[in-house]
Design an enzyme around this catalytic site. Sequence first.
Site, short mmCIF file in Angstrom:
data_model
loop_
_atom_site.label_atom_id
_atom_site.label_comp_id
_atom_site.label_asym_id
_atom_site.label_seq_id
_atom_site.Cartn_x
_atom_site.Cartn_y
_atom_site.Cartn_z
N ASP A 35 102.16 77.00 10.86
CA ASP A 35 103.61 76.80 10.87
C ASP A 35 103.91 75.55 11.69
O ASP A 35 103.68 75.51 12.90
CB ASP A 35 104.31 78.02 11.47
CG ASP A 35 105.83 77.92 11.39
OD1 ASP A 35 106.33 77.40 10.36
OD2 ASP A 35 106.51 78.35 12.33
N ASP A 113 113.47 69.08 11.89
CA ASP A 113 114.53 68.16 12.31
C ASP A 113 114.82 67.18 11.18
O ASP A 113 113.91 66.51 10.68
CB ASP A 113 114.07 67.39 13.56
CG ASP A 113 115.22 66.69 14.26
OD1 ASP A 113 116.08 66.13 13.55
OD2 ASP A 113 115.26 66.70 15.50
#
Length: 209
Positions: A35, A113
């Site tokens: 992840d 982001d």
Amino acid sequence: MRQHVNPLSKNFFEIDPIPPLNEVFENPQLPLHLDIGCASGDFLMELSLKNKNWNYIGIEIREKLVLNANLKIKNREYKNVYFSFGNAINILNNTNNKTLIDAITSISFYFPDPWFKKKHHKRRVIQPEFINLLSNAMRTRSLIFIKTDVQELFEYMELTILESLKFKKLAYEDFRVNESFNPIKTQTKREKYVLLSQFEIYESIYIRI
């Protein structure tokens, strides 16, 4: 609120390699889910409890979150989860992490982001060179999962992945993985917030060909 950290900062050039898998996991032979941008690690910890027949590594660029996440798994005695601090590209480019890269079976990029300004797009985690690195390591039928609440970012990530010509988009009805291991159904903190706010989520799965 997103906390911006510049992944291209020189602070992330020098990294500590992830320990050998046999030092991190009780059973290092299990398939590995990675992840990228794991934040507080709650998503991976929940996923690991749903299926203990996988190993999980989370990579996060905010060191405090990683320290807290590793403290949680130590206190709760997780045997199949580990968290690493740093820039994911630099970590996976480190030759000392080759056994980790070779073990990857699936990867998730959940709510990375967006770096909205065009001049900052180079800071986005999914870059052509990173996808190329992953594609050279990932075995056929390995999977990439992406989720975001930013449509432009979703389109950018999808285009970057597909332009590598190493992955194809997988329809959800063709997704065949044991229900106990299904990264789609486990929600991150960000996803819960987005759903509560009634914003749209863009997601997709890609399979290594």
